[in-house]
Design an enzyme around this catalytic site. Sequence first.
Site, mmCIF file in Angstrom:
data_model
loop_
_atom_site.group_PDB
_atom_site.id
_atom_site.type_symbol
_atom_site.label_atom_id
_atom_site.label_comp_id
_atom_site.label_asym_id
_atom_site.label_seq_id
_atom_site.Cartn_x
_atom_site.Cartn_y
_atom_site.Cartn_z
ATOM 1 N N HIS A 238 0.826 -1.227 -0.042
ATOM 2 C CA HIS A 238 -0.097 -0.121 0.003
ATOM 3 C C HIS A 238 0.797 1.078 0.126
ATOM 4 O O HIS A 238 0.382 2.319 -0.605
ATOM 5 C CB HIS A 238 -0.896 -0.064 1.191
ATOM 6 N N ARG B 99 -21.391 10.944 -15.480
ATOM 7 C CA ARG B 99 -21.990 9.641 -15.317
ATOM 8 C C ARG B 99 -22.878 9.833 -13.944
ATOM 9 O O ARG B 99 -22.339 9.695 -12.775
ATOM 10 C CB ARG B 99 -20.906 8.699 -15.031
ATOM 11 N N ARG C 126 -25.567 12.594 -18.631
ATOM 12 C CA ARG C 126 -26.077 11.504 -19.285
ATOM 13 C C ARG C 126 -27.208 10.758 -18.495
ATOM 14 O O ARG C 126 -26.860 10.650 -17.066
ATOM 15 C CB ARG C 126 -25.078 10.334 -19.493
ATOM 16 N N GLU D 44 -23.105 3.836 -28.868
ATOM 17 C CA GLU D 44 -22.291 2.646 -28.282
ATOM 18 C C GLU D 44 -22.780 1.501 -29.027
ATOM 19 O O GLU D 44 -22.073 0.391 -28.744
ATOM 20 C CB GLU D 44 -22.785 2.766 -26.823
ATOM 21 N N ASN E 116 -16.067 2.588 -25.416
ATOM 22 C CA ASN E 116 -15.666 1.427 -24.359
ATOM 23 C C ASN E 116 -16.941 0.362 -24.778
ATOM 24 O O ASN E 116 -16.514 -0.832 -25.075
ATOM 25 C CB ASN E 116 -15.817 1.810 -22.966
ATOM 26 N N ASP E 117 -18.086 0.777 -24.975
ATOM 27 C CA ASP E 117 -19.181 -0.287 -25.127
ATOM 28 C C ASP E 117 -19.250 -0.676 -26.706
ATOM 29 O O ASP E 117 -19.302 -1.735 -26.804
ATOM 30 C CB ASP E 117 -20.505 0.091 -24.807
ATOM 31 N N ARG F 252 -16.405 -6.236 -22.246
ATOM 32 C CA ARG F 252 -15.372 -5.253 -21.771
ATOM 33 C C ARG F 252 -14.916 -5.606 -20.429
ATOM 34 O O ARG F 252 -15.669 -6.155 -19.750
ATOM 35 C CB ARG F 252 -16.052 -3.990 -22.073
ATOM 36 N N CYS G 225 -16.633 9.994 -25.963
ATOM 37 C CA CYS G 225 -16.125 10.185 -24.579
ATOM 38 C C CYS G 225 -15.704 8.831 -24.074
ATOM 39 O O CYS G 225 -15.576 8.704 -22.715
ATOM 40 C CB CYS G 225 -17.472 10.537 -24.007
HETATM 41 C C1 PEP Z 1 -18.248 4.057 -23.271
HETATM 42 O O1 PEP Z 1 -19.049 2.942 -23.296
HETATM 43 O O2 PEP Z 1 -17.495 4.258 -23.919
HETATM 44 C C2 PEP Z 1 -18.921 5.072 -22.265
HETATM 45 C C3 PEP Z 1 -18.297 6.343 -22.105
HETATM 46 O O3 PEP Z 1 -19.830 4.695 -21.349
HETATM 47 P P1 PEP Z 1 -19.630 4.192 -20.088
HETATM 48 O O4 PEP Z 1 -18.099 3.553 -20.104
HETATM 49 O O5 PEP Z 1 -20.089 4.949 -19.007
HETATM 50 O O6 PEP Z 1 -20.218 2.388 -20.284
HETATM 51 MG MG MG Z 2 -21.009 2.995 -22.125
#
Ligand code: PEP
Ligand code: MG
Length: 835
Positions: free
Chosen positions: A457, A562, A598, A693, A716-717, A727, A763
Amino acid sequence: MTVGIVVVSHSRPLADAAVALATEMVRGDAGFIVSASGVDDGGFGTDAVAIGEAITRVDTGDGVVVLMDLGSAVLSAETALEFVDDATRERTLLCPAPLVEGLVAAAVAAGSGAPAAEVAAEAGGALDGKLSHLDAPAGAEAPAAVESAQPGPDAAAAGPVPPVPAGTSADGVHTGRFTVSLPHGLHARPAAVVVQAVRGLDARVSLRNATLDTAPVDAAGLSRVATLGALKGHEVEVSATGPDAGAAVDALLTLARDGFGESAPAPPTVSDVPAGRPVPAAPGIGIGPARPRTAAEVVPPGPRPGPPGDHWKRVERARERVRGDLTRVRDRAAREIGAAEAGIFDAQLAMLDDPELVEAIRSDVDRGTDAARAWIDAIGAVERQFAAVEDEYLAARVADVRDLRDRVLRALGGTVSAGPAADGVLVADDLTLTEATELDPARTAAVLLAHGSPTAHSVILLRARGIPAVVGAASLVERAREGTTVVLDGSTGEVVLDPDPPTLADFRDRARALARRRADALSHADEPAVTTDGTTVLVGANLGSTQDARDATGADLAGLVRTEFCFLGRREAPTVDEQEADYRAIAEAMAGRCVTLRTLDVGGDKPLGYLPQSAEANPFLGVRGLRLALARPELLADQLEAIVRVAHDHPADVMFPMVATLDELTAARGMLRQAVARVGRGEPDLRVGIMVEVPAAALKAPVFAPHVDFLSIGTNDLTQYALAAERGNEALAALADPLDPGVLALIAAAGAVAGPDLLVAVCGEMAADEAAVPLLLGLGVRELSVAPAAVAGVKKAVRGVDVATARDLAARALAAPDAAAVRALLGQNGAGGRA
Ligand code: PEP
Ligand code: MG
């Protein structure tokens, strides 16, 4: 049980800041704290009616604790009690505790389910830490010139963890089972989370490591839980009895599924690198005179006369003092490095109050043992339990136990044989948590340790605080004499003692280059990001709390808020007023910069307790995001109303997640219109966008274009859906690459509809990859929203891009066969890139 807390201050900003601080302590789950402070014209004062309303609002039947600042705040709070109903008045305690310290203590107590009287008592004792600290001020050391350059903390986030089996119940004993998915097992920090979760419940909860077939241990005792030896992949059995037994099992299974709140990726372990070589532990270049330190030994106080009662009181006072000190250090760490890392101290706090440990001391003292001796014996047993576990990560926790032992010994009157030196390169055998927190980064060029581990830590803290470090360097530590010049690279593990002039010059060059890159990016963070050919690109911050908004230095806007943060960890959905307060606080912290709110993005993989959903075989493909919001329209209606209220007073956009069809957007827009009508203040200046997404949405961008003001690509999605690679699934990490040309083609499809009236943003995490910035701009993206710490670097990357060249680069990337080829192109491109 959640006791409500009302903060009454003459100053609204002061109260908001205090609430934000307390919120950090309860990991953002602070819907039970409200402020009734200042007066409506923005001036100083208190308003009894507003206080009364706030008390009523947070009173869920479990009681309310009111904390006030000075003078008439107390009178107003007393008057406010006349405006609440009898039952609420009965349950409300006006607490004379100091506002800030009291609030933090009260928040933690209330957050763990303590009853109102206990919450008020915790607040009342909140000055103890400060008092004991000021009793013994730390000695100041003369600063010495040091040089260091560190990159910022790693902003990468780990993904979700595998699901767990459901709980069962039989004969009054509730049971459940989970598989440990944390890379380092159920170590001290998640163990502290377990302890906190069960302590507030009326249940006896025990855990056993089914894989190792161990005996059950009490889940309310930190040392017990952490020494279950539960490593990654082990099955842990939960059983509980008592009125809250079912809730306890559910809570632990949910925590297990959510990874016990651990989000940072696991750093490398010593065993990942060849034995005998120094181990890189915290990145950055450090150059400075060696400052060797022998471990500060605490000499226990001599035995004192007195009956057992006196000795027990001494133990209690010492524990109380240490509790205060640890809370102070934790507060400081939370301010400097964030709540997640500061959570490390929760483990020590939980250990300090471990019922088993306390019981061991008590019975020793009752048998006539001296206070210090009883403490040494009891904590020594815990230390041995940790040391005996055959796991490197858990064994590293021994340092935390020793740190706690020494703290309590000092509080009992023990003396310190040698103090740490901290200017130059700190050279030591090992470092305790406290020492790591109290190091001054401006005076500590680096840390070189004989032992230690990148997962200790203390070393985690060094990384988060930007102090370069190399560990496992025993022979070098032995040879480093006071004043010897040390140069080290915390990214590679290179360490040179007494370097020759060319080596020193090389390290100085590296340090300068690194410092220049970082300083340059930061010094221009507030300036717009304009490409070499004059295209302005907005660089925003992704926010998940009010604190994030405060950290968003240089961000042109909040490109993604978020809003889940105000829905998670509660027993019921937040009211419109509560949501409004949260969104308003974020908008205020962004001080005139637009916030993109969002709407709720939960469901399936991120269930909410108060939103029961049927089990889904593939939650990522299930009822989540906008689908869930439309299935529960009352939820979306409330949220939109709160957003509209805020949008009347602050620049705000609304963004819908996980949109797949135009029908969904049309329905959501219809509900937005109704929310505008309910608020009744006319049309707010509120732009509407969707997240891209779902691959189908990307391909249908021209269909959505006439109905939105912006598209924000959630890479990401989008990546997980495009490549059918969940993911966060470690086994698929290499496959789930947003630079895959298939994903890029989807981004290109969305980017193609960009125009003067339609902004296309990214994003997802990809936006923070500085090397990918030219590519995204070449694909038509004109806004990038990233973690607050990444804003400056991304702006710098934008400034190196020539859009025409970037378009050419994008075309070549789209034609590339795979992500590796795209990466190679990014390394070669002439459009700018790696900052
Ligand atoms: C994404 O999916 O890229 C995104 C920004 O939304 P989250 O990561 O909150 O699912
Ligand atoms: Mg997302």
